[in-house]
Enzyme design. Structure first.
Site, PDB file in Angstrom:
ATOM      1  CB  CYS A  75      49.780  52.978  34.222  1.00 29.75           C
ATOM      2  SG  CYS A  75      49.859  53.759  32.594  1.00 29.75           S
ATOM      3  CB  THR A  76      48.268  58.558  34.611  1.00 30.18           C
ATOM      4  OG1 THR A  76      47.702  58.160  33.356  1.00 30.18           O
ATOM      5  CG2 THR A  76      48.859  59.946  34.481  1.00 30.18           C
TER       6      THR A  76
END
EC number: 2.1.1.37
Length: 324
Positions: A75-76
């Site tokens: 998700c970064t």
């Protein structure tokens, strides 16, 4: 309900799925600390340390994952937490890399978890289309873990996809009659952890400023949390009487307590963060302290996944009764 767990992390989502009636059969993650923790907690599962892209799903019996596929892509690059750093397209692509697993196992249900900003990705529509073209109906649910009994305000997008039945909507998942838990429920207040004076020569000026804003608001003698790495308007602190704000992959929370009239400070510790994930019974014995903090920051709050899997099982049971 047997499930496969891709980008499985330390298994906090799996802990919730098991509490909801699931059985972990196969899990994949590239980080050894994550897979070692997962294997420790779910010894019956086949756990693989590898990139999901490098594992050929056709190695496995398709019946293994006929019930449920869980996937929590990186998700970064979708998150605001990356700051001004450019998005990593390789990281973004993990959001669709599970499609060969869907094609092989054809699970009745898929649950995709990610940050809410996944919907702003320019390929999000393509992701939804690829799932739909495989015969799945998609329900987009933005859920806050604090509403499900976790002592953490953690909002995440859950795309719940059903192939044989319509997936539950947000309205079906709510309301949850769970007690509203707060940061006060997770902190160890018995002197277990060492503290240091708030006012010391080595203390960062910004830390002291955060603390003094809280003291001015709450008064002396009241414990509170300093919140690091934040750009909101909350002043860099929070009360213990609210759910803990979102855990990230780096140390973010400093607890200020009082020894008489002297404020003292320490960072929240992994067992406390574990409680904030709603995974109190989970084992977190692998890796360094930094690893354990990161494992929590990368995880799914267990009570949310428990509620989702309970709903999926209820739907399956209803369909089975109607067919009988």
């Amino acid at each position: 309900m047997d499930f496969i767990d891709l980008y499985c992390g330390a298994g906090f989502g799996a802990r919730g799925a098991v509490a909801g009636g699931g059985v972990a059969r196969l899990a994949v993650d590239i980080w050894q600390a994550a897979t070692a923790t997962y294997q420790c907690n779910f010894p019956e599962a086949h756990v693989i340390t590898s990139s999901v892209d490098d594992v050929e799903p056709r190695r496995f019996d398709p019946a293994l994952g006929a019930d449920l596929l869980l996937t929590s892509p990186e998700c970064t690059s979708h998150s605001l937490a990356r700051g001004n750093r450019p998005a990593d397209e390789t990281s973004l692509e993990t959001a669709i890399s599970f499609m060969p697993w869907v094609d092989h196992f054809r699970p009745r249900w898929i649950v995709i978890e990610n940050v809410a900003r996944l919907r702003a990705w320019d390929r999000y529509a393509s992701l939804c289309d690829q799932v739909a073209r495989r015969g799945y109906e998609v329900s987009e649910c933005l859920l806050n873990a604090a509403d499900f009994g976790a002592p953490q305000a953690r909002k995440r997008l859950f795309m719940i996809c059903g192939r044989e039945s319509s997936p539950p909507t947000v309205d079906a998942l709510y309301p949850v009659h769970a007690p509203r838990r707060t940061a006060r429920d997770i902190v160890d207040s018995d002197g277990t952890w060492r503290t240091t004076p708030l006012y010391s020569k080595r203390r960062a000026e910004a830390t002291v400023e955060r603390a003094e804003r809280a003291i001015a608001e709450l008064g002396r003698g009241v414990p509170f949390l300093i919140v690091y790495y934040t750009s909101d308007r909350a002043g860099g602190w929070q009360s213990l009487d609210q759910p803990l704000r979102t855990i990230t992959t780096v140390d973010r929370f400093g607890l200020v307590t009082w020894d008489g009239n002297e404020p003292r400070l320490r960072m929240l510790q992994p067992p406390e963060l574990l409680r904030a994930m709603g995974a109190d019974r989970h084992l977190l014995d692998v890796g360094s302290r930094r690893d354990k903090v990161k494992l929590c920051g990368n995880g799914i709050c267990s009570p949310v996944m428990q509620r989702i899997v309970e709903c999926l099982r209820d739907i399956d049971n209803r369909v089975a009764r109607e067919a009988a």
